[in-house]
Design an enzyme around this catalytic site. Sequence first.
Site, PDB file in Angstrom:
ATOM      1  N   VAL A   1      -1.588   2.783  -1.533  1.00  0.00           N
ATOM      2  CA  VAL A   1      -0.996   3.434  -0.439  1.00  0.00           C
ATOM      3  C   VAL A   1      -1.332   4.670  -0.369  1.00  0.00           C
ATOM      4  CG1 VAL A   1       0.693   2.970   1.218  1.00  0.00           C
ATOM      5  CG2 VAL A   1       0.640   0.491  -0.461  1.00  0.00           C
TER       6      VAL A   1
ATOM      7  N   LYS B   1      -3.068   1.751   3.122  1.00  0.00           N
ATOM      8  CA  LYS B   1      -3.603   0.701   2.043  1.00  0.00           C
ATOM      9  C   LYS B   1      -4.313   0.714   2.048  1.00  0.00           C
ATOM     10  CE  LYS B   1      -0.237  -2.538   1.397  1.00  0.00           C
ATOM     11  NZ  LYS B   1       0.351  -4.227   1.656  1.00  0.00           N
TER      12      LYS B   1
ATOM     13  N   GLY C   1       2.489   4.515  -3.782  1.00  0.00           N
ATOM     14  CA  GLY C   1       2.883   3.518  -3.724  1.00  0.00           C
ATOM     15  C   GLY C   1       1.000   2.586  -4.114  1.00  0.00           C
TER      16      GLY C   1
ATOM     17  N   ASP D   1      10.406 -12.093   0.230  1.00  0.00           N
ATOM     18  CA  ASP D   1       9.996 -10.979  -0.877  1.00  0.00           C
ATOM     19  C   ASP D   1      11.105  -9.788  -0.337  1.00  0.00           C
ATOM     20  OD1 ASP D   1      10.296  -9.782  -3.359  1.00  0.00           O
ATOM     21  OD2 ASP D   1       8.389  -8.930  -2.677  1.00  0.00           O
TER      22      ASP D   1
ATOM     23  N   PHE E   1      -3.637  -5.165  -5.327  1.00  0.00           N
ATOM     24  CA  PHE E   1      -5.666  -5.048  -4.710  1.00  0.00           C
ATOM     25  C   PHE E   1      -5.363  -3.189  -4.324  1.00  0.00           C
ATOM     26  CE2 PHE E   1      -4.491  -9.169  -2.407  1.00  0.00           C
ATOM     27  CZ  PHE E   1      -5.982  -9.548  -3.134  1.00  0.00           C
ATOM     28  N   GLY E   2      -5.179  -2.595  -4.826  1.00  0.00           N
ATOM     29  CA  GLY E   2      -5.323  -1.350  -4.064  1.00  0.00           C
ATOM     30  C   GLY E   2      -3.885  -0.228  -4.310  1.00  0.00           C
TER      31      GLY E   2
ATOM     32  N   GLY F   1      -0.336  -1.583  -4.196  1.00  0.00           N
ATOM     33  CA  GLY F   1      -0.610  -3.548  -4.806  1.00  0.00           C
ATOM     34  C   GLY F   1      -1.497  -3.898  -4.904  1.00  0.00           C
TER      35      GLY F   1
END
Length: 195
Positions: free
Chosen positions: A54, A69, A47, A170, A51-52, A49
């Site tokens: 997963v 993460k 995955g 969310d 900032f970076g 996100g």
Amino acid sequence: WKASRVVRYEPRTRELPSLRRLVAASQAAGRPALDSVGMYALGRTIGHGAFGAVKAGVHKLSGLRVAVKCYRNADVRTEADARALEREVAILRLVGGHMQIVRLYELIDTPTHTYLVLELATHGDLATHLRASCPQAAAGGLADGAAAELFAQACEAVAFCHANGVIHRDIKPENCLLARGGRARAPAAAAVAAA
């Protein structure tokens, strides 16, 4: 971003001989080297996100499968970014003990990255599950019993968060992760602590 606020993981002395044997055996078997951080071997990206990435990971001694993460410290540029990361860690520590919420196992800080080692929800997210493996999805979704079960589990997680002063901002199928046995797990990344 102040790295001193983050706990640095150092292998305990008793772990080092086991780790050395594991690495030597892996090299002797001709296996390719994996990226690693602390006591975790990192695998494929599962995955992305803000900032970076997963990544799937495995604890080198116990074999526990985890999600890691990976935040590049260079990408945490503003005080607001640093507060967002600190808030995520604080929320995970606060509510991560609930059965329907992803657990934070460890936080590792290096000079270039910060890593959150999390419980791995092995069956992906609900949205992907609906699209890929539910023949009813094209005709309108899950069977009533399965939908009710997942909805009840998500409600338990949200109620627990609310009881602890945390509001998830969310809630959607993409943020409802599925663990073994089809149990729903809510990540706390999009949550805020109510002031």
